[in-house]
Design a protein around this motif. Structure first.
Motif, PDB file in Angstrom:
ATOM      1  N   SER A 236      32.416 -14.859  10.150  1.00  8.79           N
ATOM      2  CA  SER A 236      32.799 -15.164   8.770  1.00  8.79           C
ATOM      3  C   SER A 236      34.109 -15.936   8.693  1.00  8.79           C
ATOM      4  O   SER A 236      34.231 -16.905   7.938  1.00  8.79           O
ATOM      5  CB  SER A 236      32.933 -13.851   7.988  1.00  8.79           C
ATOM      6  N   SER A 237      35.084 -15.534   9.503  1.00 10.17           N
ATOM      7  CA  SER A 237      36.398 -16.179   9.438  1.00 10.17           C
ATOM      8  C   SER A 237      36.382 -17.597  10.002  1.00 10.17           C
ATOM      9  O   SER A 237      37.246 -18.403   9.692  1.00 10.17           O
ATOM     10  CB  SER A 237      37.440 -15.336  10.185  1.00 10.17           C
ATOM     11  N   PHE A 238      35.370 -17.919  10.835  1.00 15.97           N
ATOM     12  CA  PHE A 238      35.301 -19.265  11.408  1.00 15.97           C
ATOM     13  C   PHE A 238      34.279 -20.160  10.721  1.00 15.97           C
ATOM     14  O   PHE A 238      34.279 -21.369  10.948  1.00 15.97           O
ATOM     15  CB  PHE A 238      34.960 -19.188  12.900  1.00 15.97           C
ATOM     16  N   THR A 239      33.389 -19.571   9.910  1.00 14.69           N
ATOM     17  CA  THR A 239      32.324 -20.394   9.331  1.00 14.69           C
ATOM     18  C   THR A 239      32.161 -20.255   7.830  1.00 14.69           C
ATOM     19  O   THR A 239      31.494 -21.071   7.205  1.00 14.69           O
ATOM     20  CB  THR A 239      30.961 -20.035   9.972  1.00 14.69           C
ATOM     21  N   GLY A 240      32.727 -19.215   7.220  1.00 11.20           N
ATOM     22  CA  GLY A 240      32.515 -18.982   5.795  1.00 11.20           C
ATOM     23  C   GLY A 240      31.246 -18.201   5.507  1.00 11.20           C
ATOM     24  O   GLY A 240      30.841 -18.075   4.352  1.00 11.20           O
ATOM     25  N   TYR A 241      30.613 -17.665   6.567  1.00 12.94           N
ATOM     26  CA  TYR A 241      29.388 -16.877   6.384  1.00 12.94           C
ATOM     27  C   TYR A 241      29.669 -15.634   5.552  1.00 12.94           C
ATOM     28  O   TYR A 241      30.691 -14.984   5.714  1.00 12.94           O
ATOM     29  CB  TYR A 241      28.835 -16.474   7.751  1.00 12.94           C
ATOM     30  N   ARG A 242      28.739 -15.345   4.643  1.00 10.22           N
ATOM     31  CA  ARG A 242      28.822 -14.118   3.847  1.00 10.22           C
ATOM     32  C   ARG A 242      27.468 -13.418   3.914  1.00 10.22           C
ATOM     33  O   ARG A 242      26.440 -14.055   3.690  1.00 10.22           O
ATOM     34  CB  ARG A 242      29.160 -14.432   2.381  1.00 10.22           C
ATOM     35  N   SER A 243      27.482 -12.113   4.216  1.00  8.50           N
ATOM     36  CA  SER A 243      26.217 -11.381   4.291  1.00  8.50           C
ATOM     37  C   SER A 243      25.707 -11.001   2.902  1.00  8.50           C
ATOM     38  O   SER A 243      24.514 -10.761   2.718  1.00  8.50           O
ATOM     39  CB  SER A 243      26.377 -10.132   5.162  1.00  8.50           C
TER      40      SER A 243
END
Length: 273
Positions: A236-243
């Motif tokens: 998340s911190s490197f890609t902006g991914y959100r579950s």
């Protein structure tokens, strides 16, 4: 802290590349050797300018109210995201001519014995890289107890050491890996990282009710990769991914990558060769 290490690593390698080109040219040309001291003075001046920018950002953050700091942190995250994207596409446009442009500027300064031109060239180049680094690190430090955190300085120091090692390996002439591969890989990581900063900035604006959430949760993929877990948090911190993304977050995420894809396909941003 991996973000800080990565940013320091990549930006320090870029600064070393610029200084290395300038130093090699001055050392190669007998008439240019007198300019070496101006080169190093320019490097120090560039570092000093970047340090002043960092102190200014730190001072600005300390004098603001709690609400003002929220605005300031959101602005820093968005500015850092924009700068990362700008830097990637600037390097795609100018990277192949960077060495030639620098050497032409040095040649003019040497012919006219205009050594302060060498100083200015080095100072501007280093200040540019240093200023970008300061803005990125400032946006990250705000979520990690600020510049006073020992982990911040440890990650920064490791980034510089890693950059020095990388620069040395790259200078071996591509025996292990090349500048081209280095820039291609780090460009991808930087664009992913820019998306992560943008998402953090947008979500801070949503927390401040300056942007609507639209829908609090579009889906739940936490059973496969939970952004609250250790590994998911790194992703998340490197890609902006959100579950469990909100609709606004999803729209911003999608819009970012649509814009990036369009820019990558645009003729004015040719791929690195």
């Amino acid at each position: 802290m991996g973000q800080i290490l990565f940013v320091m690593w990549r930006e320090t390698v870029e600064a070393m590349l610029v200084v290395g080109i300038l130093h090699a040219w001055l050392a190669h040309d007998p008439s240019g050797r007198r300019g070496k001291k101006y080169l190093w003075l320019g490097v120090l001046a560039g570092l000093a300018l970047a340090l002043l920018l960092g102190l200014g950002i730190e001072a600005m953050g300390s004098i603001l109210s709690d609400e003002g700091q929220e605005y300031f942190q959101a602005a820093m995250l968005l500015v850092a995201a924009a700068l990362i994207v700008q830097m990637v596409f600037w390097m795609r446009m100018h990277g192949r001519r960077l060495k030639q442009d620098l050497e032409q500027s040095l040649s003019r300064s040497t012919r006219t014995q205009h050594w302060w031109g060498v100083f200015s060239l080095a100072a501007i180049a280093v200040a540019r890289e240093g200023s970008e680094t300061v803005v990125y690190l400032s946006s990250l430090a705000m979520g990690e107890n600020g510049f006073a955190s020992p982990r911040f300085w440890l990650a920064s120091a490791l980034g510089v050491v890693l950059a020095g090692t990388t620069f040395y390996l790259l200078q071996l002439g591509g025996k292990l890996f090349s500048w081209r591969i280095f820039f291609q890989l780090t460009e991808i990581l930087l664009l992913l990282f820019g998306c992560a900063l943008l998402m953090n900035g947008v979500e801070k604006l949503m927390d401040m009710q300056l942007l609507p959430v639209l829908k609090s949760q579009v889906w739940d993929s936490s059973m496969w990769l939970d952004d609250g877990s250790i590994f998911g948090g790194i992703v998340s911190s490197f890609t902006g991914y959100r579950s469990r993304p909100a609709l606004m977050s999803l729209l911003v995420f999608s819009g970012y990558w649509l814009a990036i894809t369009g820019m990558l396909k645009a003729p004015r941003f040719p791929g690195r060769q």
